[in-house]
Enzyme design. Structure first.
Site, mmCIF file in Angstrom:
data_model
loop_
_atom_site.group_PDB
_atom_site.id
_atom_site.type_symbol
_atom_site.label_atom_id
_atom_site.label_comp_id
_atom_site.label_asym_id
_atom_site.label_seq_id
_atom_site.Cartn_x
_atom_site.Cartn_y
_atom_site.Cartn_z
ATOM 1 N N GLN A 295 -2.188 -0.749 1.554
ATOM 2 C CA GLN A 295 -0.898 -0.872 0.880
ATOM 3 C C GLN A 295 -0.890 0.110 -0.293
ATOM 4 O O GLN A 295 -1.743 0.042 -1.171
ATOM 5 C CB GLN A 295 -0.707 -2.311 0.384
ATOM 6 N N TYR A 296 0.078 1.011 -0.319
ATOM 7 C CA TYR A 296 0.121 2.001 -1.394
ATOM 8 C C TYR A 296 0.492 1.361 -2.725
ATOM 9 O O TYR A 296 -0.179 1.569 -3.732
ATOM 10 C CB TYR A 296 1.140 3.092 -1.066
ATOM 11 N N ASP A 297 1.607 0.632 -2.754
ATOM 12 C CA ASP A 297 2.064 0.056 -4.017
ATOM 13 C C ASP A 297 3.128 -0.988 -3.728
ATOM 14 O O ASP A 297 4.204 -0.658 -3.242
ATOM 15 C CB ASP A 297 2.632 1.143 -4.929
#
Length: 497
Positions: A295-297
């Site tokens: 998950q990036y952000d």
């Protein structure tokens, strides 16, 4: 989120006035005009067009294999590595070579293979870059190494994309599809910022040192490096505010992964070693042959995802809109209001991100009521109330104050909605129809999301307008505290004995 809309109240009894400034774009003046896509001095050439190349254009297999062999030769990975580079529809990624358990370490990259400001400092241009912003120094390093045939980073640079679907790489024709959105204003602002930084560096660093920059560095080169760093640099690392990690930066994003915890970290290389390692874990179990994802952000909006990475998600809570509220300098109570705002962690301008499906941000109503204070309500600004006024603003002050903030916010929402060239129904039909090219899908998704949030804000304050006669205001609350108002709101009178 960059906030590119703004309005302020007049404290008088006249209708609220909307102000403009050269520093902040205002809601009612910026979103109703046809956007201009030419920057002040030089326009960006389209380095990557939707119709010719895209973020999913992969490097030749031979280059990927050369990169993989280089990593093995340098002992970054071993033949038993649980992951390796592979091609996927969204571009290069990491594939599991065996079953991988949740939270298992899949890659450790030594510090000598990182590209960060320390790497630049140790290079031939290190002394020139010592006073530059970290991203600018790393950008110059990347561009210079990319133009050198004998660069030690050649095999890594060869697999980097020429662009992504980030909006900073969109053509003027493509940007037209973002008309009315905050993302358009943000994108144009970012491109102008990059251009200004480039012009400054060109004048102060590149041109005076042609012996170190024998090949021309263009504005498009600078934009490419900015896009690479924006999309691939790892953040929130211990002691590192900007770092590229070859191989690790191939890992792609999954909207299905709902945690960012422990996906990557910086740790010591060993008990007696001062070296550091970048350690990458998989937050979920992965089967052999499947892509390894993180998950990036979780907190980025679709507009931010589009700007940074060139994709959006279908989740409703990725849709957001930023309202910027401002205390006007022409307000007769400007000083008092600013003092109260600063005492409570805000300032002359305050930015509130409204997310689709969520309640209004904390302190937004308080700040609105503060900015709108005037007339007979201005007594609350006196010094005697200075320590308690913020608490009073948590609840409606007066009917006039509450009515004013409702009217201004609703007018602002209607004005913002009028800046779009399509309706939300038209956007939804396009999204349901499918077969949209990637950048058009991003544009339609972002503008539809912003419209939904604006409609949500409008509905919240429309409902509040309908409740104005039922709300309890400061004077009533104060009379109750003094025992002068009964439970039914009737005033209590005492007759002399």
């Amino acid at each position: 989120m960059a906030a590119l809309s703004n309005f302020s109240f007049s404290s008088s009894t006249s209708p609220p006035t909307f102000v403009s400034s050269s520093k902040t774009l205002k809601l009612l003046t910026s979103l109703t005009k046809k956007p201009s896509f030419r920057l002040k001095s030089r326009a960006f050439a389209a380095t990557c067009s939707l119709h010719s190349a895209s973020a999913t254009t992969n490097p030749p297999t031979a280059q990927v294999e050369t990169f993989w062999q280089w990593l093995r030769d340098q002992k970054v990975v071993s033949p038993k590595s649980p992951i390796r580079p592979a091609t996927f529809p969204e571009g290069l990624g990491l594939v599991a070579q065996r079953d991988i358990a949740k939270n298992e370490v899949v890659l450790e990259v030594p510090m000598k293979f990182w590209i960060n400001p320390d790497t630049v400092a140790a290079s031939e241009i290190g002394s020139l870059c010592s006073g530059l912003k970290p991203w600018i120094s790393v950008a110059l390093f990347l561009i210079r190494e990319k133009k050198k045939e004998d660069s030690p980073w050649r095999v890594y640079l060869d697999i980097l994309p020429e662009c992504t679907d980030s909006t900073v790489f969109w053509s003027e024709e493509e940007l037209v599809e973002l008309q009315g959105t905050q993302l358009l204003s943000t994108t144009l602002g970012v491109k102008e910022y990059v251009q200004n930084q480039y012009l400054k560096v060109e004048e102060e660093i590149i041109l005076p040192n042609k012996q170190l920059f024998p090949r021309p560095i263009t504005l498009d080169d600078f934009l490419w490096a900015f896009g690479i760093l924006r999309s691939r640099a790892f953040s929130r690392l211990r002691g590192q505010n900007l770092v590229l990690i070859p191989l690790a930066d191939l890992i792609n994003h999954s909207p299905g992964i709902t945690t960012e915890d422990y996906a990557y970290e910086i740790k010591g290389a060993g008990l007696f070693s001062r070296d550091l390692l970048f350690s990458l874990r998989t937050p979920v179990p992965v089967k052999a042959g499947e892509q390894v994802l993180i998950q990036y952000d979780l907190n980025k909006s679709n507009a931010e995802l589009a700007l940074d990475y060139g994709f959006i998600e279908s989740k409703s809570d990725r849709n957001a809109y930023t309202l910027t509220l401002e205390i006007s300098e022409s307000d007769p109570f400007f000083g008092d209001k600013l003092d109260i705002a600063e005492t409570n962690g805000l300032g002359e301008s305050a930015y509130f991100d409204i997310v689709l499906g969520r309640t209004l941000p904390p302190a937004m109503l308080q700040y609105l009521r503060l900015v709108a204070l005037g007339g007979t309500d201005a007594f609350l600004l006196e010094s005697i109330f200075r320590n308690t006024i913020w608490g009073h603003l948590d609840l409606p002050v007066s009917r006039a104050n509450e009515e004013l903030i409702c009217r201004v916010v609703r007018d602002a929402c209607k004005s913002a909605l009028s800046g779009f060239h399509t309706t939300i129904e038209e956007d939804e039909q396009l999204l349901q129809g499918g077969n949209l090219d990637p950048r058009l899908r991003i544009a339609v998704g972002v503008r539809a999301g912003e419209k939904r949030v604006l409609q949500q804000i409008n509905e919240i304050f429309k409902e509040r307008e309908l409740e104005l006669d039922e709300l309890e205001y400061y004077q009533e609350r104060r009379l109750k505290d003094l025992g002068l108002v009964g439970e039914q709101g009737d005033i209590i009178f005492w007759e002399p004995k």
